[in-house]
Design an enzyme around this catalytic site. Structure first.
Site, mmCIF file in Angstrom:
data_model
loop_
_atom_site.group_PDB
_atom_site.id
_atom_site.type_symbol
_atom_site.label_atom_id
_atom_site.label_comp_id
_atom_site.label_asym_id
_atom_site.label_seq_id
_atom_site.Cartn_x
_atom_site.Cartn_y
_atom_site.Cartn_z
ATOM 1 N N ASP A 68 10.528 -4.879 8.415
ATOM 2 C CA ASP A 68 9.548 -4.633 9.476
ATOM 3 C C ASP A 68 9.411 -5.965 10.211
ATOM 4 O O ASP A 68 10.264 -6.852 10.050
ATOM 5 C CB ASP A 68 8.211 -4.149 8.875
ATOM 6 C CG ASP A 68 7.268 -3.598 9.944
ATOM 7 O OD1 ASP A 68 7.505 -2.488 10.423
ATOM 8 O OD2 ASP A 68 6.297 -4.287 10.327
ATOM 9 N N ALA A 124 4.532 4.047 2.839
ATOM 10 C CA ALA A 124 4.069 2.787 2.238
ATOM 11 C C ALA A 124 4.218 1.678 3.277
ATOM 12 O O ALA A 124 4.895 1.851 4.298
ATOM 13 C CB ALA A 124 4.885 2.457 0.999
ATOM 14 N N LYS A 125 3.572 0.572 3.049
ATOM 15 C CA LYS A 125 3.755 -0.618 3.884
ATOM 16 C C LYS A 125 3.267 -1.813 3.108
ATOM 17 O O LYS A 125 2.363 -1.687 2.262
ATOM 18 C CB LYS A 125 2.938 -0.489 5.177
ATOM 19 C CG LYS A 125 3.530 -1.247 6.344
ATOM 20 C CD LYS A 125 4.782 -0.562 6.865
ATOM 21 C CE LYS A 125 5.239 -1.089 8.188
ATOM 22 N NZ LYS A 125 6.221 -0.191 8.809
ATOM 23 N N GLY A 126 3.844 -2.958 3.372
ATOM 24 C CA GLY A 126 3.404 -4.151 2.668
ATOM 25 C C GLY A 126 3.924 -5.385 3.351
ATOM 26 O O GLY A 126 4.447 -5.330 4.465
ATOM 27 N N VAL A 136 0.862 -1.188 0.000
ATOM 28 C CA VAL A 136 0.000 0.000 0.000
ATOM 29 C C VAL A 136 0.896 1.236 0.000
ATOM 30 O O VAL A 136 1.791 1.361 0.839
ATOM 31 C CB VAL A 136 -0.921 0.020 1.246
ATOM 32 C CG1 VAL A 136 -1.745 1.312 1.278
ATOM 33 C CG2 VAL A 136 -1.850 -1.185 1.249
#
Ligand code: NAD
Length: 451
Positions: free
Chosen positions: A181, A140-142, A95
């Site tokens: 992460d 962003a992150k995913g 995202v």
């Protein structure tokens, strides 16, 4: 009349004629504004925090809608071969919250319960974190919905490489730059870097940060978040006139962030009276010997059984007597269920989203200040930015330079938040968000709407 004119005529107040679309101001702020797949308690929490800050700023409706909803996202279902020959399908996400600030930046989380909503919340927080720190990134992150503890190194490598290949259309050194992460580390970043580089035909170290130093990673990245938490504590103490060697600390979570924060607090003479991990907590009112705890965890992996300390439950440790509580484990740890029982005077958030909005209100009523996550744990992304700059320049900085730049950048972010809190008459979290949102909304406004 042309069809364009018809569409234009239908715009004002005609949302029902465009099912699924939302006009400016139609985004709902009390909950997730998008479809079912986005729903998660974490995204609802990020939306509520945003709404509070947007209200304080009297942000116009058009910008609220544009900044609340994630700009671009990708979901993929892909097969991976297990060691026993079986083929398992995994779901991956990415995202990108806003493209207004430059490339996007944020971690890859591998966890069994990962979903779109969680990625959306974390991506939005990354935008505010980068903005507050003055970095030229959107958030962003995913990640992949999988259990990294149940996978062999070979299985992790095949999943990471295939997930990277799925992301190729939307990642790149000037497009979207992942980092580690929960559930990923420099090992996965090395695979990501290699897979991307194989696909374009030459090495692109700036496509990812948190790489091993031997591959162009920066010195100091591993300790950056925990160290940044301690820099935030030092800034708060300076403002409050408190002395670190005379103060006591409780640190929840003894992973990357928590263990480094505990180590650095101990090294500065602070009394760390309790630390915890997923299995429970250990406490000693006279202060734990943190170097000995680190050696114990190196050998035994978990804290349990450490001598010279009492075992305490994970919930009870949050309510121990101390000056500063550092939640550095997971989201939603300080809630309306325990906020009125905390005995600390200050909360400094190492984790992302550890305090719910309801708990925020209780802490504020009780006069307990919070140094919010997007400020306190921004050390990781700040040093990631340093790594990205070095990778682009093909030049390495020394450890001292990295640490001093981190200290300076975190200090100025702290001052900005406190300045905004006083000016707007709000708590630190709302001030941090308001300051970050002001910057991003200005950029979004200047870039206007294409076409
Ligand atoms: P990690 O996986 O290295 O460590 C997590 C620690 O928390 C482990 O000790 C684990 O046992 C413990 N833990 C998990 N659930 C717990 C629970 N319910 N109670 C007590 N302890 C529990 O993760 P990390 O990288 O240290 O990240 C911790 C938090 O900090 C996460 O919210 C993450 O998003 C955030 N964060 C990390 C970084 C970074 O650079 N690593 C940067 C910014 C924010």
């Amino acid at each position: 009349m042309s069809s364009t004119a018809l569409e234009d005529d239908s715009v004002p107040g005609q949302a029902a004629a465009r099912p699924g679309g939302r006009t400016a101001g139609e985004a709902r702020f009390d909950d997730v504004p998008l479809g079912e797949e986005w729903h998660s308690p974490l995204y609802a929490m990020a939306c509520r925090q945003f709404a509070r800050a947007a209200d304080v700023l009297a942000l116009e409706d058009e910008l609220r809608t544009r900044l609340l909803e994630p700009r671009r996202s990708l979901v993929c279902n892909f097969p991976a071969r297990m060691d026993n020959g079986e083929v398992i399908n995994y779901t991956g996400y990415r995202v990108q919250h806003t493209l207004a600030m430059g490339p996007t930046k944020g971690g890859l989380r591998f966890a069994p319960d990962l979903g779109f909503g969680e990625c959306a919340a974390l991506a939005m927080w990354m935008t505010w974190k980068c903005s507050l720190a003055g970095l030229p990134f959107g958030g962003a992150k995913g990640g992949v919905r999988c259990d990294p503890h149940a996978l062999s190194a070979g299985e992790m490598e095949r999943i990471t490489r295939r997930y990277t290949a799925e992301l190729l259309p939307i990642v790149g050194p000037d497009m979207d730059i992942p980092a580690p992460d929960m559930g990923t580390s420099e090992r996965e970043m090395a695979w990501f870097y290699d897979t991307y580089s194989q696909s374009v035909g030459y090495s692109v170290p700036a496509v990812v940060t948190g790489k091993p130093v031997a591959l162009g990673g920066t010195i100091g990245r591993h300790d950056a978040t925990g160290l940044g938490v301690v820099f935030s504590i030092e800034s708060a103490f300076e403002e409050l006139g408190w002395s670190l060697p005379e103060s006591s600390f409780v640190v929840q979570g003894f992973g990357n962030v928590g263990s480094v924060a505990a180590r650095e607090l101990h090294a500065r003479g602070g009394k760390v009276v309790a630390v915890s991990d997923i299995r429970g907590a250990i406490a000693n009112p006279h202060g734990l010997d943190i170097p000995a705890v680190l050696r114990w965890v190196d050998e035994h992996y978990y804290l349990e059984g450490f001598p010279d300390a009492e075992p305490v439950s994970g919930e009870a440790m949050l309510e121990l007597d101390c000056d500063v509580l550092v939640p550095a484990a997971r989201e939603e740890q300080i809630t309306e269920r325990n906020a009125d029982r905390l005995k600390c005077k200050l909360v400094v958030e190492g984790a992302n989203g550890p305090t719910t909005p309801a708990a925020d209100r209780i802490l504020s009523d009780r006069g307990i200040s919070v140094v919010p996550d997007i400020l306190a744990n921004s050390g990781g992304v700040i040093v990631s930015y340093f790594e990205w700059v070095q990778s682009h320049q093909k030049y390495s900085w020394q450890a001292l330079e990295v640490q001093e730049r981190l200290r300076t950048q975190m200090r100025s972010a702290y001052d900005r938040v406190r300045g905004a809190a006083v000016e707007l008459g709000v708590d630190n979290r709302t001030a941090a968000l308001a300051s970050a949102i002001t910057h991003v909304s200005e950029a979004a406004k200047l870039r206007a709407i294409y076409p």
